[in-house]
Design a protein around this motif. Sequence first.
Motif, PDB file in Angstrom:
ATOM      1  N   ASP A 122      19.824 -19.406 -51.708  1.00 30.11           N
ATOM      2  CA  ASP A 122      19.245 -20.179 -52.797  1.00 30.11           C
ATOM      3  C   ASP A 122      17.839 -20.615 -52.401  1.00 30.11           C
ATOM      4  N   GLY A 123      16.944 -20.659 -53.368  1.00 31.36           N
ATOM      5  CA  GLY A 123      15.600 -21.148 -53.115  1.00 31.36           C
ATOM      6  C   GLY A 123      14.645 -20.128 -52.541  1.00 31.36           C
ATOM      7  N   GLU A 124      15.000 -18.843 -52.612  1.00 28.41           N
ATOM      8  CA  GLU A 124      14.097 -17.835 -52.067  1.00 28.41           C
ATOM      9  C   GLU A 124      13.949 -16.637 -52.994  1.00 28.41           C
ATOM     10  N   ILE A 125      12.789 -15.991 -52.854  1.00 30.33           N
ATOM     11  CA  ILE A 125      12.546 -14.694 -53.486  1.00 30.33           C
ATOM     12  C   ILE A 125      12.757 -13.636 -52.417  1.00 30.33           C
ATOM     13  N   PHE A 126      13.709 -12.756 -52.680  1.00 30.39           N
ATOM     14  CA  PHE A 126      14.072 -11.733 -51.698  1.00 30.39           C
ATOM     15  C   PHE A 126      13.684 -10.366 -52.232  1.00 30.39           C
ATOM     16  N   VAL A 159       2.987  -6.202 -53.468  1.00 28.51           N
ATOM     17  CA  VAL A 159       3.705  -7.213 -54.233  1.00 28.51           C
ATOM     18  C   VAL A 159       4.679  -7.961 -53.331  1.00 28.51           C
ATOM     19  N   ALA A 160       5.426  -7.219 -52.529  1.00 28.56           N
ATOM     20  CA  ALA A 160       6.379  -7.846 -51.616  1.00 28.56           C
ATOM     21  C   ALA A 160       5.685  -8.803 -50.662  1.00 28.56           C
ATOM     22  N   GLU A 161       4.537  -8.392 -50.174  1.00 26.21           N
ATOM     23  CA  GLU A 161       3.808  -9.203 -49.197  1.00 26.21           C
ATOM     24  C   GLU A 161       3.336 -10.516 -49.810  1.00 26.21           C
ATOM     25  N   LYS A 162       2.954 -10.484 -51.084  1.00 26.37           N
ATOM     26  CA  LYS A 162       2.404 -11.670 -51.730  1.00 26.37           C
ATOM     27  C   LYS A 162       3.470 -12.580 -52.319  1.00 26.37           C
ATOM     28  N   VAL A 163       4.617 -12.013 -52.694  1.00 27.02           N
ATOM     29  CA  VAL A 163       5.593 -12.766 -53.481  1.00 27.02           C
ATOM     30  C   VAL A 163       6.813 -13.210 -52.688  1.00 27.02           C
ATOM     31  N   CYS A 164       7.282 -12.383 -51.752  1.00 27.06           N
ATOM     32  CA  CYS A 164       8.598 -12.595 -51.146  1.00 27.06           C
ATOM     33  C   CYS A 164       8.602 -13.611 -50.005  1.00 27.06           C
ATOM     34  N   ASP A 165       9.700 -14.361 -49.935  1.00 30.72           N
ATOM     35  CA  ASP A 165       9.955 -15.217 -48.779  1.00 30.72           C
ATOM     36  C   ASP A 165      10.558 -14.397 -47.641  1.00 30.72           C
ATOM     37  N   ARG A 166      11.454 -13.479 -48.018  1.00 29.95           N
ATOM     38  CA  ARG A 166      12.051 -12.556 -47.046  1.00 29.95           C
ATOM     39  C   ARG A 166      12.192 -11.193 -47.709  1.00 29.95           C
ATOM     40  N   ASN A 180      17.310   2.119 -45.570  1.00 28.32           N
ATOM     41  CA  ASN A 180      17.006   3.540 -45.406  1.00 28.32           C
ATOM     42  C   ASN A 180      18.305   4.286 -45.140  1.00 28.32           C
ATOM     43  N   LYS A 181      18.531   5.327 -45.933  1.00 23.86           N
ATOM     44  CA  LYS A 181      19.759   6.126 -45.799  1.00 23.86           C
ATOM     45  C   LYS A 181      21.009   5.259 -45.835  1.00 23.86           C
ATOM     46  N   GLY A 182      20.977   4.228 -46.689  1.00 27.49           N
ATOM     47  CA  GLY A 182      22.143   3.379 -46.884  1.00 27.49           C
ATOM     48  C   GLY A 182      22.325   2.286 -45.863  1.00 27.49           C
ATOM     49  N   LYS A 183      21.473   2.241 -44.852  1.00 25.56           N
ATOM     50  CA  LYS A 183      21.602   1.236 -43.790  1.00 25.56           C
ATOM     51  C   LYS A 183      20.463   0.223 -43.871  1.00 25.56           C
ATOM     52  N   LEU A 184      20.783  -1.038 -43.615  1.00 28.03           N
ATOM     53  CA  LEU A 184      19.767  -2.070 -43.595  1.00 28.03           C
ATOM     54  C   LEU A 184      19.027  -2.005 -42.268  1.00 28.03           C
ATOM     55  N   MET A 185      17.741  -1.678 -42.342  1.00 25.46           N
ATOM     56  CA  MET A 185      16.939  -1.503 -41.136  1.00 25.46           C
ATOM     57  C   MET A 185      16.323  -2.819 -40.646  1.00 25.46           C
ATOM     58  N   PHE A 186      16.077  -3.726 -41.601  1.00 29.50           N
ATOM     59  CA  PHE A 186      15.449  -5.008 -41.246  1.00 29.50           C
ATOM     60  C   PHE A 186      15.755  -6.020 -42.337  1.00 29.50           C
ATOM     61  N   CYS A 187      15.887  -7.282 -41.936  1.00 26.87           N
ATOM     62  CA  CYS A 187      16.026  -8.375 -42.894  1.00 26.87           C
ATOM     63  C   CYS A 187      15.372  -9.612 -42.285  1.00 26.87           C
ATOM     64  N   GLY A 188      14.391 -10.155 -42.976  1.00 29.31           N
ATOM     65  CA  GLY A 188      13.710 -11.338 -42.468  1.00 29.31           C
ATOM     66  C   GLY A 188      12.389 -11.537 -43.184  1.00 29.31           C
ATOM     67  N   SER A 189      11.575 -12.453 -42.665  1.00 31.76           N
ATOM     68  CA  SER A 189      10.273 -12.703 -43.274  1.00 31.76           C
ATOM     69  C   SER A 189       9.297 -11.601 -42.878  1.00 31.76           C
ATOM     70  N   LEU A 190       8.215 -11.508 -43.616  1.00 28.38           N
ATOM     71  CA  LEU A 190       7.204 -10.506 -43.300  1.00 28.38           C
ATOM     72  C   LEU A 190       6.503 -10.824 -41.983  1.00 28.38           C
ATOM     73  N   ASP A 191       6.387 -12.102 -41.668  1.00 33.20           N
ATOM     74  CA  ASP A 191       5.816 -12.477 -40.366  1.00 33.20           C
ATOM     75  C   ASP A 191       6.709 -11.995 -39.228  1.00 33.20           C
ATOM     76  N   GLU A 192       8.026 -12.130 -39.410  1.00 30.56           N
ATOM     77  CA  GLU A 192       8.967 -11.645 -38.394  1.00 30.56           C
ATOM     78  C   GLU A 192       8.883 -10.134 -38.267  1.00 30.56           C
ATOM     79  N   LEU A 193       8.718  -9.468 -39.401  1.00 30.80           N
ATOM     80  CA  LEU A 193       8.601  -8.012 -39.380  1.00 30.80           C
ATOM     81  C   LEU A 193       7.362  -7.583 -38.599  1.00 30.80           C
TER      82      LEU A 193
END
Length: 241
Positions: A27-31, A195-202, A207-220
């Motif tokens: 809650d409270g985030e744009i993902f 758009v993702a860089e400007k709008v998203c909190d995380r 890729n190929k059905g697997k989650l490669m990364f989840c987090g903030s853009l700074d963490e990425l």
Amino acid sequence: MIEISNVTKSYNGKVNAVDNLNLRVRDGEIFGFLGHNGAGKTTTIKMITGISDQDSGSILLDGIDIKKEPLKAKKQFGFVPDSPDMFLKLKGIEYLNFMADIYDVPIDLRKDRIKKLSTRFSMEHALGDKIQSYSHGMRQKIVIMGVLIHNPSIWILDEPLTGLDPKSAYILKEMMREHADAGNTVFFSTHVLEVAEKVCDRVGIINKGKLMFCGSLDELKNNIKNNDSLENIFLEMTKDE
């Protein structure tokens, strides 16, 4: 909140389109959900919205299981699909009232919301026209308005900015921020990294059905040794193995 736990989906028993996906959108985030065509984005969205069933695992929307209580779960969200070409024979106002009827929105409340939304998107003079006469951008706006008519706590948006003029795109991004800041959830897929860089909190990168990364853009970016661009990081994570 969206909670995806150990979710897998395959077609015809072959390669998994989504492979043991675990994801929590708070809650409270744009993902932002990022990935190439065929990476598993659309399949994931279809499962979250109940269009398709997962083979295994669970999906909870504000604590409600989409598979066990589909009608109750679907009242928690509004879904903007990637194509706005629907109900073309209806007038804009007929479509909005149809959506309000589905979600039992009272007459006085729906009138107020239609007025506010149509004014914000500069659509007030087009509501008496049939949707088939609308431009692509206008169709996108009327679909978004219909999705928001019952004021859902969770927004699920599949490439929502496609076809919108710059002003309308800015307004929608502004509304997404307002919705999240009020303690609600915004989940949207996009292939536009800017758009993702400007709008998203995380963000989540699939890729190929697997989650490669989840987090903030700074963490990425911190996970990459050289000070590379977001585009290069994304391409590196989603390159063919």
